[in-house]
Motif scaffolding. Structure first.
Motif, PDB file in Angstrom:
ATOM      1  N   ALA A   1       0.825  -1.216   0.000  1.00 59.00           N
ATOM      2  CA  ALA A   1       0.000   0.000   0.000  1.00 59.00           C
ATOM      3  C   ALA A   1       0.852   1.256   0.000  1.00 59.00           C
ATOM      4  CB  ALA A   1      -0.913   0.002   1.218  1.00 59.00           C
ATOM      5  N   GLY A   2       2.109   1.125   0.432  1.00 59.73           N
ATOM      6  CA  GLY A   2       3.006   2.279   0.569  1.00 59.73           C
ATOM      7  C   GLY A   2       3.136   2.662   2.022  1.00 59.73           C
ATOM      8  N   LEU A   3       4.347   2.610   2.553  1.00 58.90           N
ATOM      9  CA  LEU A   3       4.537   2.909   3.968  1.00 58.90           C
ATOM     10  C   LEU A   3       4.154   4.347   4.299  1.00 58.90           C
ATOM     11  CD1 LEU A   3       7.892   1.013   4.730  1.00 58.90           C
ATOM     12  CD2 LEU A   3       5.533   0.272   5.106  1.00 58.90           C
ATOM     13  N   ASP A   4       4.413   5.272   3.380  1.00 61.38           N
ATOM     14  CA  ASP A   4       4.009   6.663   3.614  1.00 61.38           C
ATOM     15  C   ASP A   4       2.492   6.780   3.682  1.00 61.38           C
ATOM     16  OD1 ASP A   4       6.595   7.557   3.735  1.00 61.38           O
ATOM     17  OD2 ASP A   4       6.665   8.229   1.632  1.00 61.38           O
ATOM     18  N   ASN A   5       1.807   6.033   2.825  1.00 65.21           N
ATOM     19  CA  ASN A   5       0.343   6.043   2.828  1.00 65.21           C
ATOM     20  C   ASN A   5      -0.221   5.437   4.113  1.00 65.21           C
ATOM     21  OD1 ASN A   5       0.432   7.068   0.216  1.00 65.21           O
ATOM     22  ND2 ASN A   5       0.171   5.062  -0.746  1.00 65.21           N
ATOM     23  N   SER A   6       0.545   4.533   4.730  1.00 67.54           N
ATOM     24  CA  SER A   6       0.074   3.807   5.910  1.00 67.54           C
ATOM     25  C   SER A   6       0.351   4.542   7.217  1.00 67.54           C
ATOM     26  CB  SER A   6       0.751   2.424   5.959  1.00 67.54           C
ATOM     27  OG  SER A   6       0.534   1.707   4.768  1.00 67.54           O
ATOM     28  N   LYS A   7       1.160   5.570   7.156  1.00 70.50           N
ATOM     29  CA  LYS A   7       1.531   6.288   8.374  1.00 70.50           C
ATOM     30  C   LYS A   7       0.307   6.905   9.043  1.00 70.50           C
ATOM     31  CE  LYS A   7       5.008   9.541  10.078  1.00 70.50           C
ATOM     32  NZ  LYS A   7       6.111  10.460   9.691  1.00 70.50           N
ATOM     33  N   GLY A   8       0.178   6.664  10.361  1.00 67.11           N
ATOM     34  CA  GLY A   8      -0.938   7.207  11.122  1.00 67.11           C
ATOM     35  C   GLY A   8      -2.072   6.224  11.335  1.00 67.11           C
ATOM     36  N   LEU A   9      -2.056   5.088  10.628  1.00 63.80           N
ATOM     37  CA  LEU A   9      -3.070   4.055  10.859  1.00 63.80           C
ATOM     38  C   LEU A   9      -3.002   3.570  12.298  1.00 63.80           C
ATOM     39  CD1 LEU A   9      -2.531   1.831   7.684  1.00 63.80           C
ATOM     40  CD2 LEU A   9      -4.481   3.334   8.098  1.00 63.80           C
ATOM     41  N   ILE A  10      -4.143   3.173  12.870  1.00 68.54           N
ATOM     42  CA  ILE A  10      -4.138   2.574  14.194  1.00 68.54           C
ATOM     43  C   ILE A  10      -4.746   1.176  14.120  1.00 68.54           C
ATOM     44  CG2 ILE A  10      -4.209   4.779  15.440  1.00 68.54           C
ATOM     45  CD1 ILE A  10      -7.171   4.303  15.938  1.00 68.54           C
ATOM     46  N   THR A  11      -4.380   0.356  15.079  1.00 66.62           N
ATOM     47  CA  THR A  11      -4.908  -0.998  15.167  1.00 66.62           C
ATOM     48  C   THR A  11      -4.877  -1.427  16.622  1.00 66.62           C
ATOM     49  OG1 THR A  11      -4.800  -3.210  14.170  1.00 66.62           O
ATOM     50  CG2 THR A  11      -2.715  -2.237  14.876  1.00 66.62           C
ATOM     51  N   ALA A  12      -5.261  -2.673  16.888  1.00 64.83           N
ATOM     52  CA  ALA A  12      -5.162  -3.238  18.234  1.00 64.83           C
ATOM     53  C   ALA A  12      -4.326  -4.513  18.134  1.00 64.83           C
ATOM     54  CB  ALA A  12      -6.539  -3.554  18.803  1.00 64.83           C
ATOM     55  N   LEU A  13      -3.353  -4.646  19.022  1.00 63.91           N
ATOM     56  CA  LEU A  13      -2.432  -5.775  18.976  1.00 63.91           C
ATOM     57  C   LEU A  13      -2.489  -6.591  20.264  1.00 63.91           C
ATOM     58  CD1 LEU A  13       0.753  -3.974  17.580  1.00 63.91           C
ATOM     59  CD2 LEU A  13      -0.978  -5.236  16.270  1.00 63.91           C
TER      60      LEU A  13
ATOM     61  N   GLN B   1      -7.616  -9.212  26.148  1.00 63.66           N
ATOM     62  CA  GLN B   1      -6.943  -7.921  26.258  1.00 63.66           C
ATOM     63  C   GLN B   1      -6.168  -7.636  24.980  1.00 63.66           C
ATOM     64  OE1 GLN B   1      -4.683  -8.895  29.905  1.00 63.66           O
ATOM     65  NE2 GLN B   1      -5.563  -7.040  30.791  1.00 63.66           N
ATOM     66  N   MET B   2      -6.114  -6.364  24.609  1.00 65.32           N
ATOM     67  CA  MET B   2      -5.318  -5.939  23.467  1.00 65.32           C
ATOM     68  C   MET B   2      -4.805  -4.530  23.733  1.00 65.32           C
ATOM     69  SD  MET B   2      -7.524  -7.381  20.209  1.00 65.32           S
ATOM     70  CE  MET B   2      -6.140  -7.352  19.059  1.00 65.32           C
ATOM     71  N   GLN B   3      -3.919  -4.069  22.868  1.00 67.22           N
ATOM     72  CA  GLN B   3      -3.352  -2.733  23.029  1.00 67.22           C
ATOM     73  C   GLN B   3      -3.452  -1.963  21.714  1.00 67.22           C
ATOM     74  OE1 GLN B   3       0.991  -2.257  23.799  1.00 67.22           O
ATOM     75  NE2 GLN B   3       0.322  -0.924  25.456  1.00 67.22           N
ATOM     76  N   ILE B   4      -3.910  -0.726  21.782  1.00 68.86           N
ATOM     77  CA  ILE B   4      -3.940   0.136  20.611  1.00 68.86           C
ATOM     78  C   ILE B   4      -2.501   0.465  20.213  1.00 68.86           C
ATOM     79  CG2 ILE B   4      -4.550   2.444  19.767  1.00 68.86           C
ATOM     80  CD1 ILE B   4      -6.936   0.628  19.902  1.00 68.86           C
ATOM     81  N   ALA B   5      -2.246   0.465  18.891  1.00 68.08           N
ATOM     82  CA  ALA B   5      -0.924   0.822  18.376  1.00 68.08           C
ATOM     83  C   ALA B   5      -1.104   1.676  17.128  1.00 68.08           C
ATOM     84  CB  ALA B   5      -0.115  -0.430  18.059  1.00 68.08           C
ATOM     85  N   ARG B   6      -0.129   2.533  16.878  1.00 68.42           N
ATOM     86  CA  ARG B   6      -0.177   3.436  15.718  1.00 68.42           C
ATOM     87  C   ARG B   6       1.041   3.199  14.837  1.00 68.42           C
ATOM     88  NH1 ARG B   6      -2.986   8.314  15.019  1.00 68.42           N
ATOM     89  NH2 ARG B   6      -3.654   8.165  17.201  1.00 68.42           N
ATOM     90  N   PHE B   7       0.828   3.175  13.517  1.00 68.25           N
ATOM     91  CA  PHE B   7       1.938   2.957  12.597  1.00 68.25           C
ATOM     92  C   PHE B   7       2.661   4.275  12.350  1.00 68.25           C
ATOM     93  CE2 PHE B   7       3.839   2.225   8.352  1.00 68.25           C
ATOM     94  CZ  PHE B   7       4.625   1.128   8.687  1.00 68.25           C
ATOM     95  N   ASP B   8       3.974   4.280  12.598  1.00 69.15           N
ATOM     96  CA  ASP B   8       4.746   5.528  12.489  1.00 69.15           C
ATOM     97  C   ASP B   8       5.511   5.643  11.169  1.00 69.15           C
ATOM     98  OD1 ASP B   8       6.824   3.737  12.754  1.00 69.15           O
ATOM     99  OD2 ASP B   8       7.704   4.667  14.539  1.00 69.15           O
ATOM    100  N   GLY B   9       5.219   4.759  10.236  1.00 71.45           N
ATOM    101  CA  GLY B   9       5.929   4.757   8.971  1.00 71.45           C
ATOM    102  C   GLY B   9       6.974   3.660   8.899  1.00 71.45           C
TER     103      GLY B   9
END
Length: 406
Positions: free
Chosen positions: A275-287, A383-391
């Protein structure tokens, strides 16, 4: 003399029979098991629309090869028969029947995918064949009354939806939320969990809901529609192929919504890089697991062991691919369950051990998360933890969040 001879003969007969009786009591075997082998099976999408997940089966095969090289489990080698189901429910049923009726495996272990595993679920439960450690988080896997032979090893989709809901209410309570999901049981579970977590605020926050089919060639029109609806926050539940398409299309539109990406599509290798790492920056998920490529974990023994395993036994496996982490954990837990079975390698005992795990510390789980199952609750953790992609990698944000499925 006759009496004394009879007693002596009886004693000799008992002595001769005793070792056999002890061995018979010690060793109980189901189909596919012998003194030297434990035969298990699975189906995997090595081809088709979810072929990116095929790495799970390849890694598990390599893991069992490592275990076998070290002597196997209690002296028995694990023989995994892993067949391609093309992520097609009819083919999954066909291949599963072959594994049970022709290959005579002890159990189906680590089968991947909600659609394909669901298709085989009724058949396996009727046949009383364990279908354990399914790589899917669908709610149907925690139904011991209706389907006692089916268990799973994945973050529950409804749980993940609830956790994002908690995050949203705490951090963006005025969101204009768009929901984009796969039109199947997995997608519906995610959305159900999201709405459960939002409670009476769901109808106010959600402004648009759209779905896609796994047979679709593109999802561009749905993304355009969501943008046009004024959505500023997006909940995305897709498999890897469509996850990458979604991220790329959002970027092409110059759209900047806060985007939550479901854990099943967080792989750097199969989703974010395409997808492109620059395009993915700022996405959030749960891990629920550590990212082995994250420097914060590089000195942890389980991460070092994982890297060493990939280097020696599965060099084609990408360390940053979250699917490989799923396969590694499933293979580890499989071995633990087989060890717990001892010499009672029957289908009944295998299921018993799989549904009585207590605080099992599996490798790569985040600190504080362990696996516990009971005969009345198959959900492995909550249990899970929110995480954000920093690029570059997924960065944990805040503490673990707990949410119990309704």
């Amino acid at each position: 003399m006759r009496t004394r001879f009879s007693i002596l003969a009886l004693a000799v007969a008992i002595a001769a029979a005793t070792p056999f009786s002890i061995n018979a009591a010690e060793k109980k075997y189901g189909p596919g098991v012998s003194d030297t082998e434990i035969k298990i099976g699975q189906t995997m999408p090595y081809s088709g629309p979810a072929s990116a997940y095929g790495t799970v089966g390849r890694l598990e095969t390599a893991y069992f090869e490592m275990i076998n090289a070290g002597g196997g489990v209690n002296g028995r080698k694990i023989n995994l028969i892993s067949l391609d189901d093309s992520y097609s429910p009819p083919k999954a049923v066909e291949q599963t029947r072959r594994l049970v009726e022709q290959d005579e495996v002890l159990a189906i272990v680590g089968q991947l995918g909600t659609l394909t595993s669901s298709a085989a679920q009724k058949y396996l439960n009727v046949k009383k064949v364990p279908q354990i450690l399914i790589t899917s988080g669908a709610a149907k896997w925690d139904d011991p009354k209706a389907f006692p032979y089916s268990t799973f090893l994945y973050s529950p989709y409804r749980l993940e939806g609830q956790i994002f809901a908690q995050y949203l209410l705490n951090n963006k309570p005025d969101a204009r939320l768009g929901v984009f999901s796969q039109n199947d049981d997995a997608g519906r579970d995610y959305v159900r969990g999201l709405k459960d977590g939002l409670g009476d605020k769901a109808s106010k926050l959600i402004v648009k809901e759209l779905t896609y089919e796994t047979t679709d060639s593109t999802i561009d029109s749905q993304i355009v529609t969501l943008k046009a609806a004024g959505v500023d926050t997006l909940f995305v539940m897709t498999t890897p192929k469509f996850g990458a398409q979604t991220i790329r299309k959002i970027a092409e539109l110059g759209w900047k919504p806060l985007t939550y990406l479901s854990a099943v599509s967080t792989s750097l290798k199969t989703v974010l890089e395409p997808a492109g790492l620059d395009n993915s920056k700022g996405l959030i998920t749960a891990l629920a697991v550590k990212r082995p490529d994250d420097p914060r974990w590089e000195n942890e023994k389980d991460v070092q062991d994982y890297k060493a395993f990939l280097k020696q036994w599965y060099p084609a496996g990408n360390m940053a691919d979250s699917s490989n982490i799923s396969g590694y954990m499933a293979a580890f837990v499989t071995v633990k369950i087989l060890e717990l079975c001892g010499n009672d390698l029957t289908r009944e005992n295998l299921l018993k051990q799989a549904t009585n795990l207590t605080d099992l510390a599996a490798p790569l789980l985040l600190p504080g998360i362990t696996i516990t199952t009971t005969p009345t609750r198959y959900t492995p953790f909550s249990q899970m933890q929110i995480a954000r992609f920093d690029g570059t990698t997924w960065v944990p944000e805040g503490p673990l969040i707990s949410a119990n499925e309704p």
